[in-house]
Design a protein around this motif. Structure first.
Motif, PDB file in Angstrom:
ATOM      1  N   THR A 886     113.156  15.650 128.484  1.00  0.00           N
ATOM      2  CA  THR A 886     112.845  16.723 129.425  1.00  0.00           C
ATOM      3  C   THR A 886     111.395  16.643 129.890  1.00  0.00           C
ATOM      4  O   THR A 886     111.091  16.818 131.072  1.00  0.00           O
ATOM      5  CB  THR A 886     113.117  18.090 128.780  1.00  0.00           C
ATOM      6  OG1 THR A 886     114.447  18.117 128.264  1.00  0.00           O
ATOM      7  CG2 THR A 886     112.955  19.206 129.790  1.00  0.00           C
ATOM      8  N   PHE A 887     110.489  16.345 128.953  1.00  0.00           N
ATOM      9  CA  PHE A 887     109.071  16.251 129.299  1.00  0.00           C
ATOM     10  C   PHE A 887     108.824  15.097 130.265  1.00  0.00           C
ATOM     11  O   PHE A 887     108.098  15.246 131.261  1.00  0.00           O
ATOM     12  CB  PHE A 887     108.241  16.056 128.024  1.00  0.00           C
ATOM     13  CG  PHE A 887     106.765  15.928 128.274  1.00  0.00           C
ATOM     14  CD1 PHE A 887     105.972  17.056 128.297  1.00  0.00           C
ATOM     15  CD2 PHE A 887     106.176  14.684 128.491  1.00  0.00           C
ATOM     16  CE1 PHE A 887     104.602  16.949 128.531  1.00  0.00           C
ATOM     17  CE2 PHE A 887     104.819  14.572 128.726  1.00  0.00           C
ATOM     18  CZ  PHE A 887     104.032  15.707 128.745  1.00  0.00           C
ATOM     19  N   ALA A 888     109.400  13.948 129.989  1.00  0.00           N
ATOM     20  CA  ALA A 888     109.169  12.776 130.832  1.00  0.00           C
ATOM     21  C   ALA A 888     109.706  12.993 132.238  1.00  0.00           C
ATOM     22  O   ALA A 888     109.072  12.595 133.231  1.00  0.00           O
ATOM     23  CB  ALA A 888     109.819  11.545 130.199  1.00  0.00           C
ATOM     24  N   SER A 889     110.867  13.620 132.334  1.00  0.00           N
ATOM     25  CA  SER A 889     111.434  13.858 133.661  1.00  0.00           C
ATOM     26  C   SER A 889     110.613  14.887 134.431  1.00  0.00           C
ATOM     27  O   SER A 889     110.416  14.764 135.642  1.00  0.00           O
ATOM     28  CB  SER A 889     112.882  14.339 133.531  1.00  0.00           C
ATOM     29  OG  SER A 889     112.952  15.516 132.747  1.00  0.00           O
ATOM     30  N   ALA A 890     110.116  15.921 133.720  1.00  0.00           N
ATOM     31  CA  ALA A 890     109.313  16.945 134.395  1.00  0.00           C
ATOM     32  C   ALA A 890     107.957  16.410 134.837  1.00  0.00           C
ATOM     33  O   ALA A 890     107.362  16.930 135.786  1.00  0.00           O
ATOM     34  CB  ALA A 890     109.123  18.148 133.469  1.00  0.00           C
ATOM     35  N   SER A 891     107.461  15.397 134.164  1.00  0.00           N
ATOM     36  CA  SER A 891     106.149  14.849 134.522  1.00  0.00           C
ATOM     37  C   SER A 891     106.142  14.286 135.934  1.00  0.00           C
ATOM     38  O   SER A 891     105.094  14.248 136.592  1.00  0.00           O
ATOM     39  CB  SER A 891     105.737  13.768 133.524  1.00  0.00           C
ATOM     40  OG  SER A 891     106.647  12.670 133.559  1.00  0.00           O
ATOM     41  N   ALA A 892     107.306  13.847 136.419  1.00  0.00           N
ATOM     42  CA  ALA A 892     107.375  13.322 137.787  1.00  0.00           C
ATOM     43  C   ALA A 892     107.087  14.429 138.801  1.00  0.00           C
ATOM     44  O   ALA A 892     106.510  14.174 139.870  1.00  0.00           O
ATOM     45  CB  ALA A 892     108.748  12.708 138.046  1.00  0.00           C
ATOM     46  N   LEU A 893     107.471  15.661 138.473  1.00  0.00           N
ATOM     47  CA  LEU A 893     107.266  16.775 139.392  1.00  0.00           C
ATOM     48  C   LEU A 893     105.807  17.189 139.460  1.00  0.00           C
ATOM     49  O   LEU A 893     105.383  17.857 140.408  1.00  0.00           O
ATOM     50  CB  LEU A 893     108.110  17.977 138.955  1.00  0.00           C
ATOM     51  CG  LEU A 893     109.624  17.759 138.883  1.00  0.00           C
ATOM     52  CD1 LEU A 893     110.310  19.020 138.409  1.00  0.00           C
ATOM     53  CD2 LEU A 893     110.173  17.329 140.236  1.00  0.00           C
ATOM     54  N   PHE A 894     105.046  16.811 138.468  1.00  0.00           N
ATOM     55  CA  PHE A 894     103.635  17.188 138.420  1.00  0.00           C
ATOM     56  C   PHE A 894     102.854  16.549 139.567  1.00  0.00           C
ATOM     57  O   PHE A 894     101.800  17.056 139.960  1.00  0.00           O
ATOM     58  CB  PHE A 894     103.031  16.767 137.078  1.00  0.00           C
ATOM     59  CG  PHE A 894     101.700  17.373 136.791  1.00  0.00           C
ATOM     60  CD1 PHE A 894     101.592  18.709 136.458  1.00  0.00           C
ATOM     61  CD2 PHE A 894     100.543  16.613 136.869  1.00  0.00           C
ATOM     62  CE1 PHE A 894     100.355  19.280 136.207  1.00  0.00           C
ATOM     63  CE2 PHE A 894      99.301  17.168 136.612  1.00  0.00           C
ATOM     64  CZ  PHE A 894      99.213  18.509 136.283  1.00  0.00           C
TER      65      PHE A 894
END
Length: 964
Positions: A886-894
């Motif tokens: 979840t963290f790795a996928s959300a990092s793209a949105l950053f």
């Protein structure tokens, strides 16, 4: 400022997009998007400007900019911006113009309906050749332009801190797409919007079209990054499962929840509104669904590791299926309820999103324990079959299928692999040999009873990581207490927004800055000052679709409304004056005041026998030199008063004459205080409040319908001394003040005015929306913790573990909230949605660990240290895998530009870090320190709740486990 204007107008191809004549020297009527400048625009455009060689030329047939610098250029007949600095009269003109504007501010501050002085060229310090009667005159509307004056501009703050320049555009000369692209490219040219003055700061903007165009383009780019986040989840699923087949099954069951939830929302619940926000839910469910798949697969691998090699899927399922579904049921229920708890919001997008997300979580769980579980079981048996065909029968094709679809290379395969024991047989031996099975039966039982694992990840968690946490347990407990206290205090500082806009572009974007100035930076801004409207004649009906913001409620006619009664006239007039005393600077817009002044003027005119020609003007503007017979088609001024008002010079008007008198007043457009040019509200004139009038083809009212005209409604308005950007508590206080005032006054109102109610331009609705977001977030958090309390109590059946679980979940929420506060966020619309997602993501990990802790008792583990070690060994890896995914996928949105994506990614990453640290460190330390032992706190056996010895229920469970 003048140089910037001419830089823009001097750009290549400007004549293809500007408002003005199609060819040089041709002018046409200018219509601006800002209605307040329509009448002033032709005054400000200059006839000529200088090109790069200094040659005088027309501005390519375009209207010049509308601004104070251009006004100065025009009245002084200047040809360039440089002449403003070199002209000897310019400084005097600017000073006198400023003095006139400040004088007008004083007049309007005392009375919003006051009349400012008319300025002449002489007033500005320009010689008019001695004939002031023919000098150019500047009406107040031509120099006191609220769109050009910052909000605080007054004698107290006489420096003009902010002003604007309008350059009229006409997208009809080209396509809308080309016009927007031209403006975007224009803003990228440094030399266009910059001048060599450190004190000069420029912003450029347009109406909502430009902001929407830029936002749409950025949104398309950000959606690609959001799709990249889903791809990251896909890659991590492949790495975790080590199987293309399971990856396909996992993504299929996750994606299937989206259309099924859509069907449930639209068809079953009959909610047709489908906000764009719901598509963000696809990303959220990918993270949640992947987590569930990892948990189920981990449970499967742990069961398989404790059975003999090559046990069929049926045997593995018996050992782990119900435990996995039971564990995921509780976490999925908690997550779904966390989303459903936000469905109480009064904001349709948030409410629909909450229902949709909760539904997707439910369907994802159903598909996970059916579709994905079946795929895992089928793959298990298929791998055994393919291994036998490859290694026993020597079938290379089976090996290829195994390597391509079910067992990817070790460099890709997840690390939670099997660690072979010393007594395992070689895979090349005949796995169907019954003697070998008998020999390993006892070995398998010993492995189960001693709880040894063949999973590398489980052994690493048990032997390497857990001892570190055990040694630091007291430090971690103290740290968790400190973190909980500090984060609770920090999270409580989350404030409500002071700006009503939902800003999708970053705060440092030029269009965002311009939008903020446009909303509250000028005197003309809709949010600069609140205006309370009290409405009579209409009743609000709450008949709109509460789940669809585009479905607006209707207004019903109040059949009891009647203004004609004498007591009603006097009451409304007095109500206006009482409201004035409560309003800021006695500012009000009450038509009764102007109407009474008109009555007095008409009485004076009739008494003077019309010596003043203004009282003998007809509707067409001509002046009657004689007073003939009365004709109602041409009535105006004193004629309307004499015929329709019974020559009444003050209130009340006789009831039978009231409507006729009002109608006559609205048809007067020439005299002072006339009703023909009086605007009741916004662009609606007083005459628009009358109805039942019949019109002919030319728009004139038919004479025979004169007696049928009635008053439909009326509105009186009062200005407040505050704007939308005040604290919500202050806005609420002012609303309550006016609500109490109106409610108290209506008690004495005549029957025809009993149903009055207040509204405004939107500030009351906005503060109510903000307050609802805050209340809904608090309610949702409390409800989430309540549901988590129930779920934890059911899943663990232990009061002590339940309390520790709720405390840990609270620390996760508070920690994330404190981070949000430290980032400077407020609880606005976008933040409310992100925090709604936060609640749903914060509960799973701790409940998984708590359930595993209590489940260890059924396997004969009773001390808190051993229970915690067993739970940590089994759940650390799947929890860490889920959090990392979840963290790795959300990092793209950053890295997105749209602020919602940025905030969404920040919330998800922060919540994953907090949830991982709390569940694997602080919560584990709490269990090691104060976790229950034996049957202590077990609600299934009240007699042994306070005992640390194993209860009979636990013993029975162990015997049952042994028999199984």
């Amino acid at each position: 400022m003048c140089e910037v204007e001419e830089n823009i107008m001097g750009q290549q191809n400007w004549n293809e997009y500007c408002k003005g004549g199609a060819v040089p020297y041709q002018m046409e009527n200018c219509i601006l998007s800002d209605a307040s400048l329509e009448n002033q625009a032709p005054l400000y455009y200059t006839k000529t400007m200088l090109d790069g060689t200094g040659t005088q030329m027309y501005a390519r047939g375009c209207y010049n900019a509308n601004s104070y610098p251009q006004m100065v250029k025009r009245v002084l007949s200047l040809n360039s911006c440089e002449e403003i600095q070199t002209n000897s009269t310019a400084a005097t003109v600017i000073a006198n113009l400023k003095a006139g504007v400040l004088a007008c501010v004083d007049v309007l501050a005392t009375d919003s309906n006051g009349v400012c002085a008319t300025l002449t060229l002489a007033d500005l310090g320009i010689s008019s050749g001695g004939d002031d009667s023919n000098a150019t005159r500047f009406e107040p509307g031509q120099y006191y332009i609220t769109s050009f004056l910052n909000g605080k501009f007054s004698n107290e703050f006489p420096n003009l801190m902010t002003t604007r320049s309008f350059l009229p555009m006409d997208s009809s000369r080209s396509s809308h797409e080309n016009t927007m692209e031209y403006l975007v490219n224009l803003g990228k040219k440094d030399n266009v919007l910059e001048v060599s003055n450190d004190l000069f700061y420029t912003l450029y903007g347009s109406n909502d079209d430009l902001a929407d165009y830029v936002t749409d383009n950025v949104l398309y780019e950000d959606m690609a990054l959001a799709a990249g986040a889903v791809i990251i989840i896909l890659v991590l699923i492949i790495c975790n499962t080590g199987s293309l087949f399971l990856t396909l099954a996992a993504m299929s069951q996750i994606m299937l929840s989206f259309p099924v939830a859509t069907f449930f929302l639209n068809t079953i619940l009959r909610i047709d509104y489908f906000p764009f926000l719901n598509f963000i839910g696809l990303f959220v469910i990918c993270g949640i669904g992947a987590d569930d798949c990892f948990v189920f697969l981990s449970k499967w691998d742990q069961a398989n590791a404790r059975l003999k090699p090559n046990s069929p899927a049926k045997e593995v399922s018996k050992m782990c299926y119900w435990d996995a579904t039971y564990s995921m049921f509780f976490t999925s229920t908690t997550t779904a309820c966390a989303f459903f708890s936000t469905a109480g919001s009064l904001i349709p997008p948030v409410r629909v999103f909450a229902i949709f997300m909760g539904s997707m979580v439910v369907f994802d769980y159903i598909f996970d324990v059916t579709i994905f579980a079946a795929a895992v079981a089928w793959q298990h048996d298929k791998k055994i079959e393919l291994r036998k065909r490859r290694y026993v029968d020597g079938n290379k094709r089976a090996g290829w299928m195994l390597s391509i679809f079910f067992e990817l290379p070790s460099i890709i395969r997840r690390p939670q692999c099997m660690k072979p024991d010393d007594d395992d047989d070689d895979i090349n031996d005949d796995i169907n040999d019954e003697e070998r099975q008998d020999e390993q039966k006892s070995t398998n039982e010993n492995r189960k009873s001693s709880k040894k694992s063949r999973l590398i990840s489980e052994n690493v968690s048990r032997e390497l990581v857990f001892p570190i946490i055990y040694k630091l347990r007291y430090v971690l407990v103290l740290a968790s207490i400190a973190l909980g206290c500090a984060s609770s205090y920090g999270g409580s500082k989350l404030s409500l927004p002071t700006d009503s806009a939902v800003e999708l572009l970053p705060g440092d974007h030029v269009l965002t800055k311009y939008s903020r100035l446009l909303r509250s930076g000028f005197k003309s801004a809709t949010e600069y000052q609140i205006e309370v409207d009290v409405v009579f004649g209409l009743q609000a009906k709450d008949d709109g679709d509460h789940n669809n913001p585009s479905s607006l409620p209707n207004l019903a006619i109040d059949t009891t409304f009647d203004m004609s009664a004498p007591d009603a006239q006097v009451w409304l007039y007095n109500f206006c004056h009482k409201g004035k005393a409560l309003a800021f600077g006695n500012e009000s817009r009450c038509w009764m005041d102007t109407f009474v002044l008109w009555l007095e003027d008409m009485d004076a005119a009739w008494t003077s026998n019309f010596n003043d020609s203004r009282y003998r003007k007809m509707r067409d503007g001509t002046v009657n030199e004689w007073l003939g017979d009365f004709n109602p088609q041409y009535e105006t001024g004193a004629w309307a008063w004499q015929q329709s008002c019974a020559k009444t010079k003050t209130l009340p008007i006789p009831q039978e004459n009231f409507i006729d008198c009002i109608y006559g007043w609205t048809k007067d457009t020439q005299t002072d205080n006339n009703g023909g040019t009086y605007y009741l509200k916004n662009d609606k004139k007083m005459v628009d409040s009358l109805y039942n009038a019949k019109f002919d083809s030319s728009g004139e009212i038919l004479l025979e319908s004169y007696d049928s005209i009635k008053m439909l409604l009326t509105v009186v308005s009062f200005s407040l001394d505050i704007g939308w950007n005040e604290e919500t508590s202050l806005l609420k206080n002012r609303w309550q003040t006016w609500e109490s005032f109106i409610e108290e006054e209506l008690k004495t109102a005549p029957a025809g005015l009993k149903n009055g109610w207040q509204t405004d331009r939107g500030a009351w609705r906005w503060f109510n929306t903000v307050q609802n977001m805050n209340d809904n977030f608090v309610d949702a958090t409390m409800m989430c913790l309540g549901v988590a309390l129930g779920i934890a109590l059911i899943s663990t059946a232990n009061i002590v573990v339940t309390v520790l679980t709720i405390v840990s979940i609270g620390i996760i929420l508070a920690s994330t909230m404190s981070v949000v506060v430290s980032l400077g966020w407020t609880l606005g619309f976008l933040e409310a949605i992100c925090l709604c997602i936060l609640i749903g993501l914060s509960v799973d990990f701790v409940i998984h660990m708590g359930h595993a802790y209590c489940a260890a008792a059924a396997r004969g583990v009773h001390t808190r240290v051993e229970r915690t070690k067993e739970a940590f060994a089994r759940m650390a890896y799947p929890i860490a895998s889920a959090a990392f995914t979840t963290f790795a996928s959300a990092s793209a949105l950053f890295f997105c530009t749209i602020t919602f994506f940025q905030k969404f990614g920040t919330i998800v990453m922060t919540s994953m870090i907090c949830a991982l640290c709390v569940s694997l460190a602080f919560y584990v330390a709490l269990l090691l320190t104060v976790g229950p032992e034996g049957s202590f706190g077990d609600i299934r056996n009240f007699r042994h709740m306070c005992s640390c010895k194993p209860s009979s229920a636990t013993s029975d469970g162990e015997e049952e486990t042994s028999r199984k």
